[in-house]
Design a protein around this motif. Sequence first.
Motif, short mmCIF file in Angstrom:
data_model
loop_
_atom_site.label_atom_id
_atom_site.label_comp_id
_atom_site.label_asym_id
_atom_site.label_seq_id
_atom_site.Cartn_x
_atom_site.Cartn_y
_atom_site.Cartn_z
N ASN A 60 5.83 -12.04 1.18
CA ASN A 60 6.40 -12.23 2.42
C ASN A 60 7.92 -12.25 2.39
N ARG A 61 8.47 -11.88 1.31
CA ARG A 61 9.87 -12.07 0.98
C ARG A 61 10.45 -10.87 2.08
N THR A 62 9.93 -10.00 2.60
CA THR A 62 10.58 -9.02 3.46
C THR A 62 9.28 -8.52 4.16
N MET A 63 9.47 -7.97 5.59
CA MET A 63 8.62 -7.39 6.51
C MET A 63 8.08 -6.21 5.84
N HIS A 64 8.88 -5.32 5.08
CA HIS A 64 8.35 -4.29 4.61
C HIS A 64 7.26 -4.48 3.42
N LEU A 65 7.48 -5.65 2.77
CA LEU A 65 6.33 -6.04 1.75
C LEU A 65 5.31 -6.50 2.60
N ALA A 66 5.55 -7.34 3.54
CA ALA A 66 4.42 -7.92 4.14
C ALA A 66 3.30 -6.66 4.90
N GLU A 67 3.91 -5.83 5.11
CA GLU A 67 3.13 -4.77 5.90
C GLU A 67 2.27 -4.18 4.88
N GLN A 68 3.02 -3.75 3.49
CA GLN A 68 2.22 -3.36 2.49
C GLN A 68 1.40 -4.21 1.98
N GLY A 69 1.40 -5.57 2.23
CA GLY A 69 0.56 -6.64 1.74
C GLY A 69 -0.60 -6.41 2.63
N MET A 70 -0.51 -6.32 3.82
CA MET A 70 -1.58 -6.37 4.59
C MET A 70 -2.36 -5.01 4.56
N GLU A 71 -1.96 -3.92 4.07
CA GLU A 71 -2.52 -2.82 3.71
C GLU A 71 -3.41 -2.81 2.31
N TRP A 72 -2.58 -3.62 1.48
CA TRP A 72 -3.34 -4.08 -0.07
C TRP A 72 -4.54 -4.93 0.34
N LEU A 73 -4.39 -6.06 1.22
CA LEU A 73 -5.59 -6.60 1.61
C LEU A 73 -6.53 -5.87 2.14
N HIS A 74 -6.24 -5.17 3.12
CA HIS A 74 -7.27 -4.35 3.96
C HIS A 74 -8.04 -3.55 2.75
N ASP B 177 12.45 -4.73 -8.56
CA ASP B 177 13.33 -5.91 -8.65
C ASP B 177 14.47 -5.33 -9.69
N HIS B 178 15.63 -5.34 -9.42
CA HIS B 178 16.90 -5.16 -10.20
C HIS B 178 16.74 -5.90 -11.57
N GLY C 21 10.25 -7.74 -5.90
CA GLY C 21 11.44 -8.09 -5.30
C GLY C 21 11.65 -7.50 -4.27
N ASN C 22 13.12 -7.09 -3.86
CA ASN C 22 13.29 -6.68 -2.43
C ASN C 22 13.61 -5.03 -2.61
N SER C 23 13.13 -4.64 -3.55
CA SER C 23 13.31 -3.00 -3.69
C SER C 23 12.44 -2.53 -2.76
N THR C 24 12.94 -1.23 -1.86
CA THR C 24 12.17 -0.52 -0.93
C THR C 24 10.97 0.03 -1.41
N GLN C 25 10.87 0.21 -2.82
CA GLN C 25 9.39 0.91 -3.21
C GLN C 25 8.27 -0.08 -3.05
N GLY C 26 8.76 -1.49 -3.22
CA GLY C 26 7.69 -2.50 -2.95
C GLY C 26 6.14 -2.44 -3.75
N PHE C 27 5.29 -2.11 -2.97
CA PHE C 27 3.87 -2.00 -3.74
C PHE C 27 3.47 -0.76 -4.32
N GLU C 28 4.55 0.24 -4.04
CA GLU C 28 4.19 1.63 -4.45
C GLU C 28 3.60 1.82 -5.73
N PRO C 29 4.25 1.25 -6.83
CA PRO C 29 3.66 1.46 -8.16
C PRO C 29 2.31 0.79 -8.42
N LEU C 30 2.01 -0.10 -7.46
CA LEU C 30 0.72 -0.79 -7.77
C LEU C 30 -0.40 0.16 -6.83
N PHE C 31 -0.05 0.71 -5.79
CA PHE C 31 -0.87 1.62 -4.99
C PHE C 31 -1.33 2.94 -5.95
N THR C 32 -0.07 3.39 -6.84
CA THR C 32 -0.37 4.47 -7.71
C THR C 32 -1.15 4.38 -8.85
#
Length: 389
Positions: A225-239, A160-161, A196-207
């Motif tokens: 659930n704020r963006t579809m990109h985050l939601a998709e990463q969130g489903m991977e995080w859940l998995h 997030d900026h 936030g809305n940054s395209t990196q999304g979950f990447e720091p957490l995965f790292t």
Amino acid sequence: MFKLIKKANIYAPESLGINDILIAGDKILKIEKNIEISGLGNLDIIDLGGKTLIPGFVDGHVHLIGGGGEGGYHTRTPEVLLSHLTRAGITTVVGLLGTDCSTRHNESLYAKAKGLTKEGVSAFMFTGGYKVPSETITQSIQKDIVFIDQVIGLKTALSDHRSSQPTIDELSRMASEARVAGLIAGKCGRIVVHLGNSTQGFEPLFTVIEQSDIPISQFIPTHVNRTMHLAEQGMEWLHKGGYVDLTAGINPDKGARGSIKASDFLVQCHTKGIDTHKVCISSDGNGSIPIFNDKRELIGLKVAGFASLLYQFKEMVLTCGMTITEAITPLTQSPAECLGLAETKGQISPGKDADFLVLNEQLDITHTYARGICHLKDGVSLIKGTFES
């Protein structure tokens, strides 16, 4: 002192059918098909006639002393009022800071949590905020969690900026400090991560989880659930076994472009065979909803409410076809477990706190009980905050 709830159609969250509930003080004492009490003078009997009874909502993300401020001092949102919580079915609430860690302080948040607890709900808090190094009460993340009763974990922000752009090393150290503190104090010790809305999304957490020994369960990514990109990463995080927190008020039908409703997120998880028992839904209540243009300039501001929790619950049942058990779990049992409060919260069960809601046939809330006390009866607030008119 004693209450006997008769003929309640109980979802605990699992369906128990029609039962009676005996309450002693603020605790559930007994649940049986037919409880008969005699010789007890101070007994209040409430016959629900088969109405639905569910646990009170456990809202893990609320700006109890207000949030916002991105548009100047006049855009600081107000403090939460007790009846606003209980009307929305919230009996357990967790407060935190947001963007503003300059005019908002964790000391004030602590006082608000203590005040709301005195007024009848159960209130806790996360120390920290968007700023890194974290703003704390004792100048130590670990000491805040270990020594301050209401503090259960830490808050920070990523992708997030408006965040402090913490490095992977900084994020790992914060997570480790909160985790150790939780182990010492017997609290969840988790770290809520605003995304936030940054395209990196979950990447720091995965790292972090790939490069360290910190377990994935240490983090609670929120606004997933704020963006579809985050939601998709969130489903991977859940998995992978992590928790995610969805914001009930983020809704494309209500202007949140590019987002996904919490109910639709759960439907997609079920379709993909993803276990949803670690999905939580919170309100982000009294937080600001800033609207930025493509240049990241503020062009509008709204305030998040609390009615979105019930809205999403009804959406899941009435529109998505989920069972009541499936729909209330992310609002009750799952957040209670995630927040380390499951010993007393999130379920209708003997020994738990007497926090529950009564619903009518339209699944609207008619009664709210918090710690055994009726705050809302037939849609009317019986108990209000100290300075509510």
